[in-house]
Design an enzyme around this catalytic site. Structure first.
Site, short mmCIF file in Angstrom:
data_model
loop_
_atom_site.label_atom_id
_atom_site.label_comp_id
_atom_site.label_asym_id
_atom_site.label_seq_id
_atom_site.Cartn_x
_atom_site.Cartn_y
_atom_site.Cartn_z
N HIS A 75 0.74 -1.23 -0.08
CA HIS A 75 -0.20 -0.03 0.18
C HIS A 75 0.90 1.26 -0.17
O HIS A 75 2.03 1.27 0.71
CB HIS A 75 -0.89 0.02 1.29
CG HIS A 75 -2.06 -0.99 1.18
ND1 HIS A 75 -3.17 -0.41 1.67
CD2 HIS A 75 -2.32 -2.03 0.24
CE1 HIS A 75 -4.25 -1.81 1.46
NE2 HIS A 75 -3.49 -2.31 0.83
N TYR A 203 -10.20 4.87 7.13
CA TYR A 203 -10.30 5.12 8.28
C TYR A 203 -11.43 6.12 8.26
O TYR A 203 -11.40 7.29 7.75
CB TYR A 203 -9.02 5.78 8.81
CG TYR A 203 -7.79 4.74 9.00
CD1 TYR A 203 -7.68 4.26 10.18
CD2 TYR A 203 -6.82 4.66 7.95
CE1 TYR A 203 -6.36 3.31 10.43
CE2 TYR A 203 -5.87 3.91 8.27
CZ TYR A 203 -5.48 3.18 9.26
OH TYR A 203 -4.51 2.59 9.45
N PRO A 295 -4.93 -0.93 19.31
CA PRO A 295 -4.49 -1.31 17.79
C PRO A 295 -4.62 -0.16 16.71
O PRO A 295 -4.08 -0.35 15.68
CB PRO A 295 -5.45 -2.30 17.48
CG PRO A 295 -6.69 -2.01 18.51
CD PRO A 295 -6.04 -1.26 19.70
N LYS A 299 0.57 -0.68 15.60
CA LYS A 299 2.12 -0.60 15.96
C LYS A 299 2.43 -1.91 16.57
O LYS A 299 3.65 -2.07 16.85
CB LYS A 299 2.48 0.50 16.72
CG LYS A 299 2.27 2.05 15.89
CD LYS A 299 3.46 1.96 14.99
CE LYS A 299 3.23 2.85 13.89
NZ LYS A 299 3.83 2.78 12.38
N TYR A 387 3.53 6.79 10.63
CA TYR A 387 2.45 5.78 10.16
C TYR A 387 3.30 4.53 9.42
O TYR A 387 3.09 3.37 9.80
CB TYR A 387 1.47 6.18 9.41
CG TYR A 387 0.54 5.14 8.97
CD1 TYR A 387 -0.79 5.02 9.72
CD2 TYR A 387 0.47 4.43 7.65
CE1 TYR A 387 -1.64 4.20 9.38
CE2 TYR A 387 -0.46 3.64 7.28
CZ TYR A 387 -1.34 3.46 7.98
OH TYR A 387 -2.50 2.57 7.73
#
Ligand code: FAD
Ligand code: DHB
Length: 435
Positions: A75, A203, A295, A299, A387
């Site tokens: 991605h 998201y 979550p 990570k 991220y």
């Protein structure tokens, strides 16, 4: 009592324990892995799915990525929905790094296969594992294997036994300091036999709560809903789950959610936890045994892999030339990355979720932060670096750097990336997603 001797005895065959054993064996250090559950259980346990590029690179470098390279979904960005609009954050434009979707249980299967191929000593169904004599130079683990009492004597114990394991509680109280925070909500996660509705993660920030659309393969979707902290699965029949997902992902009436049979489901509490230090004498804590994150930022597994990388290098140095510098520095170095991961996980959690106690003022602050993320290149870059895991790589470099070093090195921003972010918001305008 049967006795086994080894150099490092590892408790737990999750990603941390298996990877540690694998890396040690490639560097000529012997280990024995003791796992309480069956092989089938650990291979089927559905958990993480987002691997940072650094994690993938490490697995590839260790000869573990044949299937990952074939099946992992690379991605370059994700979609963020709020206030009825959709934005795309292209983290690869901002950082040069990618992420990869590949189920944790697939990583675990690949690791178990690699241990098998190398004739590694890996035992499943081990009961009553108890670390003993951890304050001495000859620590032991006593346990029961197939009804037989066994003692494994080693130079070191690696506690890779997760948050509910036995290693952390074996350390004398007073030797560890605990830091923790519980969030007033949980995640209900499902794995569904249906092709993902989009190629990238979504998201979705909604007034009814957060939702995440993720995936494992081109045929399997993974979806999460923010729910109450003590929610029971019995209150969530399939139709209620899909209806709530549809509501939270809705964009101006355009229904985009593919639905299908639910293969598994679970509720994950949202909490943060760290113990310091991550070592007591010859017992080292690794991964979830020492720290957990909510979550939201994906990570947990990536931080566990970072711990393993440090500890494997430290054990190797010890056995190669008797140097204990890296072993002595393990906890301090690992905790730098752990707290960075804690900070980013807390940031993502507070940005994405509806807090039961928040008033309208707090809601508006959160909306302002979200708008800043999709309009400020500086904010988006800092976010993207965390991220994808680039921020952790920088931290590791800085820790290795000389004591006096510039606080940061700031390359000139390629103006093209600023434009590309703007262009993307404009593109989305053109598609009617954003104004
Ligand atoms: P574990 O995976 O917990 O492994 C510990 C092992 O030790 C287990 O196999 C356990 O059975 C064994 N064990 C425990 N006690 C004993 C004992 N007494 N004797 C012998 N064996 C024992 N992280 C990410 O990076 N990305 C994500 O996308 C992500 N998503 C997540 C989604 C969910 C729903 C959850 C729950 C977690 C997620 N995580 C994610 C976190 C990630 O799954 C964990 O951080 C990771 O599993 C940690 O690995 P570990 O090996 O340290 O611990
Ligand atoms: C997944 C979980 C996350 O928390 C996240 O931010 C991204 C992906 C997942 O399980 O696929």
């Amino acid at each position: 009592m049967r006795r086994l001797n080894t150099q490092v005895v590892i408790i737990g065959a999750g990603p941390s324990g298996l990877l540690l054993s694998h890396l040690l064996s490639r560097r000529g250090v012997e280990s024995v892995v003791l796992e309480r559950r069956t092989r089938e259980y650990v291979e089927q346990r559905v958990r993480a799915g987002l691997l940072e590029q650094g994690t993938v690179d490490l697995l590839r470098g260790a000869g573990l990525a044949d299937r990952l390279d074939r099946e992992g979904l690379v991605h370059e960005g994700f979609l963020l929905r709020f206030e009825g609009r959709e934005y795309r954050l292209c983290f690869t434009d901002l950082t040069g790094w990618t992420t990869c979707m590949y189920g944790q249980q697939e990583v675990v299967k690949d690791l178990i296969k690699a241990r098998e191929t190398a004739c590694g000593q890996l035992y499943f169904g081990v009961e009553d594992a108890a670390p003993l004599d951890i304050e001495t130079d000859a620590p032991r683990v006593r346990c029961t294997m197939g009804g037989e009492a066994v003692e494994v004597v080693a130079d070191f114990i690696a506690g890779c036994d997760g948050f509910h394991g036995i290693c952390r509680p074996s350390i004398p109280s007073g030797a560890l300091t605990t830091y923790e925070h519980a969030y007033p909500f949980a995640w209900l996660g499902i794995l569904a036999s249906v092709p993902p509705s989009t190629e990238e993660l979504i998201y979705a920030v909604h007034e009814r709560g957060f939702a995440l659309h993720s995936m494992r393969t081109p045929a399997i979707s993974r979806l999460y809903l923010q729910v109450g902290p003590r929610e029971s699965l019995a209150e969530w029949p399939d139709e209620r789950i899909w209806a709530e997902l549809r509501t939270r992902f809705a964009l101006d009436g355009r229904e985009v959610l593919n639905e299908g049979p639910i293969l598994s489901r679970g509720v994950t509490e949202m909490r943060s936890f760290v113990v310091e230090p991550m070592q007591y004498r010859r017992l080292f804590l690794v991964g979830d045994a020492a720290h957990i994150v909510p979550p939201s930022a994906a990570k947990g597994l990536n931080l566990a892999v970072a711990d393993v990388q440090l500890l494997a290098t430290a054990f190797t140095a010890w056995y190669a030339n008797g140097s204990r510098e890296l072993l002595d520095g393990y906890s301090r170095t690992a905790l730098g990355a752990v707290w960075q991961g804690q900070e980013f996980s807390a940031l993502m959690t507070s940005l994405l979720h509806r807090f039961p106690s928040e008033d309208d003022y707090m809601v508006r602050l959160r909306q302002a932060r979200l708008r800043d993320l999709v309009t400020s290149r500086a904010t988006a870059t800092a976010f993207a670096e965390n991220y994808v895991g680039l921020a952790r790589a920088r931290l590791a470099e800085a820790i290795d750097a000389p004591a006096v070093a510039p606080a940061f090195e700031q390359p000139d921003p390629p103006s093209e990336t600023v434009t590309s972010l703007k262009t993307r918001v404009r593109d989305l305008d053109a598609r009617g997603h954003a104004s």
